[in-house]
Design a protein around this motif. Structure first.
Motif, PDB file in Angstrom:
ATOM      1  N   PHE A  82      50.303 -42.312 -13.854  1.00  0.00           N
ATOM      2  CA  PHE A  82      51.057 -43.494 -13.470  1.00  0.00           C
ATOM      3  C   PHE A  82      50.775 -43.837 -12.015  1.00  0.00           C
ATOM      4  O   PHE A  82      50.515 -42.953 -11.194  1.00  0.00           O
ATOM      5  CB  PHE A  82      52.563 -43.251 -13.615  1.00  0.00           C
ATOM      6  N   SER A  83      50.898 -45.113 -11.684  1.00  0.00           N
ATOM      7  CA  SER A  83      50.869 -45.529 -10.287  1.00  0.00           C
ATOM      8  C   SER A  83      52.187 -45.152  -9.624  1.00  0.00           C
ATOM      9  O   SER A  83      53.173 -44.819 -10.306  1.00  0.00           O
ATOM     10  CB  SER A  83      50.654 -47.048 -10.185  1.00  0.00           C
ATOM     11  N   ASN A  84      52.233 -45.200  -8.303  1.00  0.00           N
ATOM     12  CA  ASN A  84      53.446 -44.819  -7.584  1.00  0.00           C
ATOM     13  C   ASN A  84      54.652 -45.666  -7.965  1.00  0.00           C
ATOM     14  O   ASN A  84      55.781 -45.168  -8.027  1.00  0.00           O
ATOM     15  CB  ASN A  84      53.215 -44.931  -6.068  1.00  0.00           C
ATOM     16  N   ASP A  85      54.429 -46.956  -8.220  1.00  0.00           N
ATOM     17  CA  ASP A  85      55.551 -47.826  -8.561  1.00  0.00           C
ATOM     18  C   ASP A  85      55.882 -47.826 -10.050  1.00  0.00           C
ATOM     19  O   ASP A  85      56.820 -48.494 -10.488  1.00  0.00           O
ATOM     20  CB  ASP A  85      55.299 -49.260  -8.076  1.00  0.00           C
ATOM     21  N   GLY A  86      55.112 -47.083 -10.849  1.00  0.00           N
ATOM     22  CA  GLY A  86      55.390 -46.964 -12.272  1.00  0.00           C
ATOM     23  C   GLY A  86      55.005 -48.171 -13.102  1.00  0.00           C
ATOM     24  O   GLY A  86      55.256 -48.201 -14.312  1.00  0.00           O
ATOM     25  N   LYS A  87      54.365 -49.158 -12.498  1.00  0.00           N
ATOM     26  CA  LYS A  87      54.027 -50.380 -13.225  1.00  0.00           C
ATOM     27  C   LYS A  87      52.667 -50.322 -13.912  1.00  0.00           C
ATOM     28  O   LYS A  87      52.383 -51.129 -14.799  1.00  0.00           O
ATOM     29  CB  LYS A  87      54.053 -51.580 -12.269  1.00  0.00           C
TER      30      LYS A  87
END
Length: 216
Positions: A82-87
């Motif tokens: 996942f990316s840090n922002d979860g998007k």
């Protein structure tokens, strides 16, 4: 969390040596936990990715994505994250890196890593700001792509072997890649703002080799 060749996903509490849960899967799985620890993903074969609520995993997946390019393919994912922002999610299978919307499962970008059929695929990693994908490649290079434009913006060489392990730092544009040697790459943001064909690469890199002293 751990995933193994016995086709099991295990959830662990670091305060005890006993696992807290075991999930059975139909093939060797690949797993990823989002940065908030609320959701985890399990990658399977046939392009399937299942999402679980970390606090209610016993209820089964709350969402299932299918990467259409891998539908009916026996090749499992070798890496997901996942990316840090979860998007955003990235999923690697053989010669392709898929960039997915973490809410809908739609594939926004696909990047090549040069891996041939049945070859072991290197990791891929999303930068802390969610703008770039980093991956090791079959030709021993490390490549960076801009997710928004799809353009390759960097190609770094120097590894004596294929860099299977790659990671962006969680809060800055610093990358670590490894084969038998570990390399740190510190590109300026201006280096990554245009396609590689148009830029004059200015890269500060430092290699660390086991058993060698490095002078700065």
């Amino acid at each position: 969390m751990s995933a193994a060749q016995d086709k099991e996903v295990r959830l662990w509490d670091l305060r005890t040596s006993q696992c807290q849960a075991v999930l059975q899967t139909p093939c060797q799985p690949t797993i990823a936990l989002d940065q908030q620890g609320l959701v985890f993903a399990v990658g399977l074969d046939n392009g399937i990715i299942k999402l679980f609520d970390a606090s209610h995993y016993e209820q089964g997946p709350f969402e299932t994505f299918v990467v259409q390019d891998l539908r009916n393919s026996p090749v499992p994912f070798s890496h997901i994250s996942f990316s840090n922002d979860g998007k955003t999610m990235i999923a690697v299978a053989e010669g392709k890196i898929f960039v997915l919307d973490a809410f809908t499962g739609s594939v926004n970008r696909t990047f090549p890593n040069g891996v041939t059929e049945a070859g072991a695929a290197p990791e891929a990693s999303i930068s802390y700001d969610g703008q770039y994908v980093l991956s090791g490649c079959e030709d021993r290079s490390v490549r960076v792509w801009n997710i928004s434009t799809g353009a390759q913006v960097a190609s770094w060489t120097g590894h004596p072997g294929i860099p299977y392990c790659v990671k962006w730092a969680p809060r800055r544009l610093l990358a670590a890649t490894a084969c038998g040697a570990v390399c740190l790459w510190v590109p300026g943001r201006e280096v990554l703002q245009q396609p590689i064909q148009q830029q004059h690469m200015q890269l500060q890199g430092q290699q660390y080799h086991p058993g060698m002293q490095t002078q700065f």
